[in-house]
Motif scaffolding. Structure first.
Motif, PDB file in Angstrom:
ATOM      1  N   GLU A 190      27.782  44.229  34.611  1.00 48.88           N
ATOM      2  CA  GLU A 190      27.501  45.324  34.740  1.00 48.88           C
ATOM      3  C   GLU A 190      26.779  44.526  36.028  1.00 48.88           C
ATOM      4  OE1 GLU A 190      28.106  47.400  31.285  1.00 48.88           O
ATOM      5  OE2 GLU A 190      26.359  46.032  31.480  1.00 48.88           O
ATOM      6  N   GLU A 191      26.426  43.966  35.851  1.00 45.99           N
ATOM      7  CA  GLU A 191      25.927  42.866  37.067  1.00 45.99           C
ATOM      8  C   GLU A 191      26.906  42.368  36.958  1.00 45.99           C
ATOM      9  OE1 GLU A 191      21.438  41.639  35.894  1.00 45.99           O
ATOM     10  OE2 GLU A 191      22.097  41.302  34.121  1.00 45.99           O
ATOM     11  N   ALA A 192      27.606  41.303  36.503  1.00 49.76           N
ATOM     12  CA  ALA A 192      28.650  40.597  36.902  1.00 49.76           C
ATOM     13  C   ALA A 192      29.786  41.470  37.665  1.00 49.76           C
ATOM     14  CB  ALA A 192      29.357  40.320  35.462  1.00 49.76           C
ATOM     15  N   GLN A 193      29.941  42.674  37.935  1.00 55.17           N
ATOM     16  CA  GLN A 193      30.650  43.571  38.237  1.00 55.17           C
ATOM     17  C   GLN A 193      30.305  43.592  39.736  1.00 55.17           C
ATOM     18  OE1 GLN A 193      33.976  44.541  37.665  1.00 55.17           O
ATOM     19  NE2 GLN A 193      33.389  45.098  39.775  1.00 55.17           N
ATOM     20  N   LYS A 194      28.670  44.126  39.626  1.00 57.94           N
ATOM     21  CA  LYS A 194      28.485  44.083  41.330  1.00 57.94           C
ATOM     22  C   LYS A 194      27.954  43.106  41.722  1.00 57.94           C
ATOM     23  CE  LYS A 194      24.690  47.632  39.351  1.00 57.94           C
ATOM     24  NZ  LYS A 194      22.973  47.559  39.408  1.00 57.94           N
ATOM     25  N   ALA A 195      27.911  42.164  41.398  1.00 58.99           N
ATOM     26  CA  ALA A 195      28.284  40.609  41.803  1.00 58.99           C
ATOM     27  C   ALA A 195      29.520  40.362  42.719  1.00 58.99           C
ATOM     28  CB  ALA A 195      27.946  39.204  41.359  1.00 58.99           C
ATOM     29  N   LEU A 196      30.459  40.867  42.077  1.00 61.90           N
ATOM     30  CA  LEU A 196      32.007  41.098  42.846  1.00 61.90           C
ATOM     31  C   LEU A 196      32.200  41.766  43.629  1.00 61.90           C
ATOM     32  CD1 LEU A 196      34.243  40.666  39.193  1.00 61.90           C
ATOM     33  CD2 LEU A 196      34.491  39.180  41.100  1.00 61.90           C
ATOM     34  N   ASP A 197      31.537  43.688  43.219  1.00 70.18           N
ATOM     35  CA  ASP A 197      31.423  44.130  44.277  1.00 70.18           C
ATOM     36  C   ASP A 197      31.279  43.596  45.399  1.00 70.18           C
ATOM     37  OD1 ASP A 197      33.313  45.478  42.663  1.00 70.18           O
ATOM     38  OD2 ASP A 197      31.350  46.615  42.258  1.00 70.18           O
ATOM     39  N   MET A 198      29.876  43.118  45.763  1.00 70.39           N
ATOM     40  CA  MET A 198      28.893  42.368  46.875  1.00 70.39           C
ATOM     41  C   MET A 198      29.946  41.649  47.708  1.00 70.39           C
ATOM     42  SD  MET A 198      25.517  40.510  46.852  1.00 70.39           S
ATOM     43  CE  MET A 198      26.342  39.080  47.448  1.00 70.39           C
ATOM     44  N   ILE A 199      30.759  40.794  46.832  1.00 67.37           N
ATOM     45  CA  ILE A 199      31.403  39.693  47.648  1.00 67.37           C
ATOM     46  C   ILE A 199      32.139  40.582  48.550  1.00 67.37           C
ATOM     47  CG2 ILE A 199      33.323  37.946  47.892  1.00 67.37           C
ATOM     48  CD1 ILE A 199      31.930  37.936  44.781  1.00 67.37           C
ATOM     49  N   VAL A 203      29.085  32.520  48.349  1.00 69.31           N
ATOM     50  CA  VAL A 203      30.543  32.174  48.423  1.00 69.31           C
ATOM     51  C   VAL A 203      30.911  33.257  49.682  1.00 69.31           C
ATOM     52  CG1 VAL A 203      32.602  33.090  47.123  1.00 69.31           C
ATOM     53  CG2 VAL A 203      31.093  31.834  46.113  1.00 69.31           C
ATOM     54  N   ARG A 204      30.899  33.992  49.318  1.00 73.87           N
ATOM     55  CA  ARG A 204      30.491  34.996  50.857  1.00 73.87           C
ATOM     56  C   ARG A 204      30.726  34.981  52.301  1.00 73.87           C
ATOM     57  NH1 ARG A 204      28.049  41.269  51.126  1.00 73.87           N
ATOM     58  NH2 ARG A 204      25.863  39.765  51.630  1.00 73.87           N
ATOM     59  N   CYS A 205      29.353  34.258  52.101  1.00 73.75           N
ATOM     60  CA  CYS A 205      28.918  33.751  53.556  1.00 73.75           C
ATOM     61  C   CYS A 205      29.951  32.503  53.809  1.00 73.75           C
ATOM     62  CB  CYS A 205      27.768  33.224  53.010  1.00 73.75           C
ATOM     63  SG  CYS A 205      27.077  32.061  54.396  1.00 73.75           S
ATOM     64  N   LEU A 206      30.051  31.500  52.862  1.00 73.99           N
ATOM     65  CA  LEU A 206      30.470  30.288  53.718  1.00 73.99           C
ATOM     66  C   LEU A 206      31.796  30.295  53.605  1.00 73.99           C
ATOM     67  CD1 LEU A 206      28.674  27.724  51.635  1.00 73.99           C
ATOM     68  CD2 LEU A 206      28.549  28.163  54.222  1.00 73.99           C
ATOM     69  N   TYR A 207      32.104  31.288  52.493  1.00 71.46           N
ATOM     70  CA  TYR A 207      34.047  32.098  52.879  1.00 71.46           C
ATOM     71  C   TYR A 207      34.349  31.787  54.296  1.00 71.46           C
ATOM     72  CZ  TYR A 207      38.675  33.375  51.684  1.00 71.46           C
ATOM     73  OH  TYR A 207      40.319  33.273  51.826  1.00 71.46           O
ATOM     74  N   HIS A 208      33.831  32.939  54.529  1.00 74.82           N
ATOM     75  CA  HIS A 208      33.971  33.975  55.784  1.00 74.82           C
ATOM     76  C   HIS A 208      33.775  33.109  56.928  1.00 74.82           C
ATOM     77  CE1 HIS A 208      34.843  37.720  54.483  1.00 74.82           C
ATOM     78  NE2 HIS A 208      34.290  37.859  52.979  1.00 74.82           N
ATOM     79  N   ARG A 209      32.535  31.766  56.883  1.00 74.21           N
ATOM     80  CA  ARG A 209      32.475  30.753  57.846  1.00 74.21           C
ATOM     81  C   ARG A 209      33.396  30.133  58.006  1.00 74.21           C
ATOM     82  NH1 ARG A 209      30.291  30.696  62.322  1.00 74.21           N
ATOM     83  NH2 ARG A 209      29.966  28.572  63.032  1.00 74.21           N
ATOM     84  N   SER A 210      34.490  29.984  56.862  1.00 79.65           N
ATOM     85  CA  SER A 210      35.357  28.452  56.908  1.00 79.65           C
ATOM     86  C   SER A 210      36.334  29.723  57.369  1.00 79.65           C
ATOM     87  CB  SER A 210      35.772  27.801  55.591  1.00 79.65           C
ATOM     88  OG  SER A 210      36.292  29.455  55.017  1.00 79.65           O
ATOM     89  N   LYS A 211      36.586  30.936  57.676  1.00 80.44           N
ATOM     90  CA  LYS A 211      37.297  31.034  58.432  1.00 80.44           C
ATOM     91  C   LYS A 211      37.609  31.247  60.129  1.00 80.44           C
ATOM     92  CE  LYS A 211      39.941  34.088  56.277  1.00 80.44           C
ATOM     93  NZ  LYS A 211      41.565  33.366  55.826  1.00 80.44           N
ATOM     94  N   ILE A 235      37.724  36.855  42.111  1.00 78.52           N
ATOM     95  CA  ILE A 235      36.739  37.319  43.290  1.00 78.52           C
ATOM     96  C   ILE A 235      37.881  36.974  45.092  1.00 78.52           C
ATOM     97  CG2 ILE A 235      35.859  34.719  44.644  1.00 78.52           C
ATOM     98  CD1 ILE A 235      34.867  34.627  42.043  1.00 78.52           C
ATOM     99  N   HIS A 236      39.227  36.210  45.056  1.00 77.64           N
ATOM    100  CA  HIS A 236      39.991  36.140  46.401  1.00 77.64           C
ATOM    101  C   HIS A 236      39.940  37.461  46.577  1.00 77.64           C
ATOM    102  CE1 HIS A 236      42.310  34.251  48.885  1.00 77.64           C
ATOM    103  NE2 HIS A 236      43.166  35.189  48.587  1.00 77.64           N
ATOM    104  N   ALA A 237      40.380  38.088  45.720  1.00 74.88           N
ATOM    105  CA  ALA A 237      40.701  39.858  46.288  1.00 74.88           C
ATOM    106  C   ALA A 237      39.927  40.569  46.562  1.00 74.88           C
ATOM    107  CB  ALA A 237      41.100  40.969  45.299  1.00 74.88           C
ATOM    108  N   LYS A 238      38.186  40.237  46.062  1.00 73.01           N
ATOM    109  CA  LYS A 238      37.246  40.409  47.012  1.00 73.01           C
ATOM    110  C   LYS A 238      37.049  40.335  48.011  1.00 73.01           C
ATOM    111  CE  LYS A 238      35.768  43.836  43.649  1.00 73.01           C
ATOM    112  NZ  LYS A 238      35.509  44.798  44.410  1.00 73.01           N
ATOM    113  N   LEU A 239      37.243  38.158  48.468  1.00 68.80           N
ATOM    114  CA  LEU A 239      37.474  37.502  50.039  1.00 68.80           C
ATOM    115  C   LEU A 239      38.145  38.570  50.965  1.00 68.80           C
ATOM    116  CD1 LEU A 239      36.207  34.355  48.407  1.00 68.80           C
ATOM    117  CD2 LEU A 239      35.007  35.893  49.760  1.00 68.80           C
TER     118      LEU A 239
END
Length: 212
Positions: free
Chosen positions: A70-79, A113-121, A159-163
């Motif tokens: 459940e916690e793992a899924q929450k982290a995925l959703d947060m991305i 991961v979310r922060c740096l991925y979107h910054r790289s864009k 993860i990529h699908a969430k990003l």
């Protein structure tokens, strides 16, 4: 002997912040400064390294159990959620994210991961941020893989699908820039003085790098 009781069991998977997912392969006593200390022997698959960590230092070092599904899924959703843009000062941003990596919760790692991925864009990442991104992404993939019983490739795709909510398949390669990078001496994410390599410790018990 230290009266600290082990929190983890042999064969249990754990997360060692900034170093990766590991497995408790043994719990044993070793003599250090005329005192018998209880240690976890942890195998870190990502680096193919075995380390000794005093049981009484695990909380201080942030070592914890693998999160629930459940916690793992929450982290995925947060991305995939919206978030406030962080500072454009990459050195400050690097330090902020490095602190999150050291804290080591799955939510902290996902936010890096979310922060740096979107910054790289927006702009290519400097070398140190690229390394930090790679480290955080690998740690996140490994933990979620164990938590959800999925392969690393499956989790990478999730993860990529969430990003990329539009389902873009283009691989967004993060390329270092010539921006004013930190000194390379600051590029290590692992605090080497916090753990001891088993082979080294067998050779010289009295020079254990862990302070008790």
């Amino acid at each position: 002997m230290s009266n600290t009781k082990p929190t983890f069991k042999v064969d249990q998977k754990i997360v060692y912040p900034s170093q990766g997912v590991g497995k408790i392969v043994e719990i044993k006593e070793r003599k250090f400064k005329n005192e018998m200390i209880l240690y976890y022997v942890i195998y870190l698959e990502v680096s193919d390294m075995t380390v000794l960590v005093p049981v009484n230092r695990c909380e201080e070092l942030g070592i914890r159990a693998i999160v629930s599904p459940e916690e793992a899924q929450k982290a995925l959703d947060m991305i995939g959620e919206e978030f406030e843009p962080v500072t454009t000062d990459w050195k400050l941003r690097y330090q902020m994210n490095l602190e999150l990596l050291k804290k080591g919760s799955v939510q902290d790692i996902a936010s890096i991961v979310r922060c740096l991925y979107h910054r790289s864009k927006i702009k290519e990442l400097p070398i140190l941020e690229r390394k930090l991104y790679d480290s955080a992404k690998k740690l996140l993939e490994d933990e979620i893989s164990f938590a959800l019983s999925k392969s690393a490739k499956e989790v990478e795709a999730l993860i990529h699908a969430k990003l990329e909510p539009l389902g873009l398949t283009r691989d967004n390669k993060i390329v270092p820039t010539d921006d004013d990078d930190f000194d390379d001496e600051n590029s290590d994410f692992m605090d080497d003085d916090e753990v001891g390599n088993v082979d080294d410790m067998d050779e010289e018990d009295d020079d254990d790098g862990d302070d008790e």
